[in-house]
Write a protein that holds these residues in place. Structure first.
Motif, PDB file in Angstrom:
ATOM      1  N   UNK A   1       0.874  -1.178   0.000  1.00 50.44           N
ATOM      2  CA  UNK A   1       0.000   0.000   0.000  1.00 50.44           C
ATOM      3  C   UNK A   1       0.907   1.222   0.000  1.00 50.44           C
ATOM      4  N   UNK A   2       0.813   1.991  -1.080  1.00 54.52           N
ATOM      5  CA  UNK A   2       1.711   3.127  -1.219  1.00 54.52           C
ATOM      6  C   UNK A   2       1.547   4.135  -0.087  1.00 54.52           C
ATOM      7  N   UNK A   3       0.348   4.267   0.449  1.00 49.86           N
ATOM      8  CA  UNK A   3       0.162   5.198   1.569  1.00 49.86           C
ATOM      9  C   UNK A   3       0.968   4.734   2.787  1.00 49.86           C
ATOM     10  N   UNK A   4       1.072   3.418   2.987  1.00 52.74           N
ATOM     11  CA  UNK A   4       1.874   2.885   4.092  1.00 52.74           C
ATOM     12  C   UNK A   4       3.370   3.091   3.836  1.00 52.74           C
ATOM     13  N   UNK A   5       3.793   2.867   2.610  1.00 47.39           N
ATOM     14  CA  UNK A   5       5.206   3.067   2.280  1.00 47.39           C
ATOM     15  C   UNK A   5       5.582   4.535   2.459  1.00 47.39           C
ATOM     16  N   UNK A   6       4.718   5.424   2.000  1.00 47.09           N
ATOM     17  CA  UNK A   6       4.993   6.853   2.144  1.00 47.09           C
ATOM     18  C   UNK A   6       4.997   7.279   3.604  1.00 47.09           C
ATOM     19  N   UNK A   7       4.103   6.705   4.412  1.00 53.46           N
ATOM     20  CA  UNK A   7       4.091   7.019   5.842  1.00 53.46           C
ATOM     21  C   UNK A   7       5.374   6.514   6.507  1.00 53.46           C
ATOM     22  N   UNK A   8       5.833   5.333   6.106  1.00 53.72           N
ATOM     23  CA  UNK A   8       7.103   4.814   6.612  1.00 53.72           C
ATOM     24  C   UNK A   8       8.267   5.707   6.226  1.00 53.72           C
ATOM     25  N   UNK A   9       8.224   6.227   5.003  1.00 53.97           N
ATOM     26  CA  UNK A   9       9.266   7.158   4.545  1.00 53.97           C
ATOM     27  C   UNK A   9       9.301   8.395   5.429  1.00 53.97           C
ATOM     28  N   UNK A  10       8.127   8.947   5.733  1.00 56.86           N
ATOM     29  CA  UNK A  10       8.062  10.138   6.579  1.00 56.86           C
ATOM     30  C   UNK A  10       8.653   9.863   7.950  1.00 56.86           C
ATOM     31  N   UNK A  11       8.366   8.695   8.523  1.00 53.80           N
ATOM     32  CA  UNK A  11       8.941   8.343   9.826  1.00 53.80           C
ATOM     33  C   UNK A  11      10.458   8.209   9.722  1.00 53.80           C
ATOM     34  N   UNK A  12      10.928   7.609   8.652  1.00 56.47           N
ATOM     35  CA  UNK A  12      12.362   7.448   8.452  1.00 56.47           C
ATOM     36  C   UNK A  12      13.068   8.802   8.364  1.00 56.47           C
ATOM     37  N   UNK A  13      12.516   9.713   7.589  1.00 56.68           N
ATOM     38  CA  UNK A  13      13.143  11.024   7.414  1.00 56.68           C
ATOM     39  C   UNK A  13      13.132  11.837   8.710  1.00 56.68           C
ATOM     40  N   UNK A  14      12.057  11.718   9.473  1.00 51.38           N
ATOM     41  CA  UNK A  14      11.987  12.464  10.724  1.00 51.38           C
ATOM     42  C   UNK A  14      12.950  11.918  11.770  1.00 51.38           C
ATOM     43  N   UNK A  15      13.364  10.657  11.566  1.00 46.10           N
ATOM     44  CA  UNK A  15      14.353  10.036  12.453  1.00 46.10           C
ATOM     45  C   UNK A  15      13.762   9.675  13.757  1.00 46.10           C
TER      46      UNK A  15
END
Length: 78
Positions: free
Chosen positions: A64-78
């Motif tokens: 689910x691209x929305x889940x992948x994008x949410x994971x990306x946001x968490x990764x970038x925020x550290x």
């Protein structure tokens, strides 16, 4: 929240996997990122499709691209 943590772990594991193995075959085809291209972990336009392609290859279902994008946001925020 648990889903976002799982996605963040998926992104991080994807980064580790990319460091040791170049994209080949189906992963490169699915992500649209050439197997011989330089991958930068902080480039969202590259990493989100790569992680989604890895998820499909490893799990056999579309991410689910929305889940992948949410994971990306968490990764970038550290």
């Amino acid at each position: 929240m648990k889903r976002y943590l799982i996605m963040a772990l998926l992104v991080l594991s994807g980064l580790l996997w990319i460091q040791t193995v170049r994209l080949q075959g189906e992963r490169a085809e699915r992500s649209g990122v050439p197997a011989d291209s330089r991958i930068t972990a902080t480039n969202r336009d590259v990493m989100v499709p790569v992680v989604a392609a890895m998820s499909f290859v490893e799990n056999g279902v579309e991410a689910k691209m929305s889940d992948v994008q949410a994971g990306w946001e968490l990764f970038i925020k550290g």
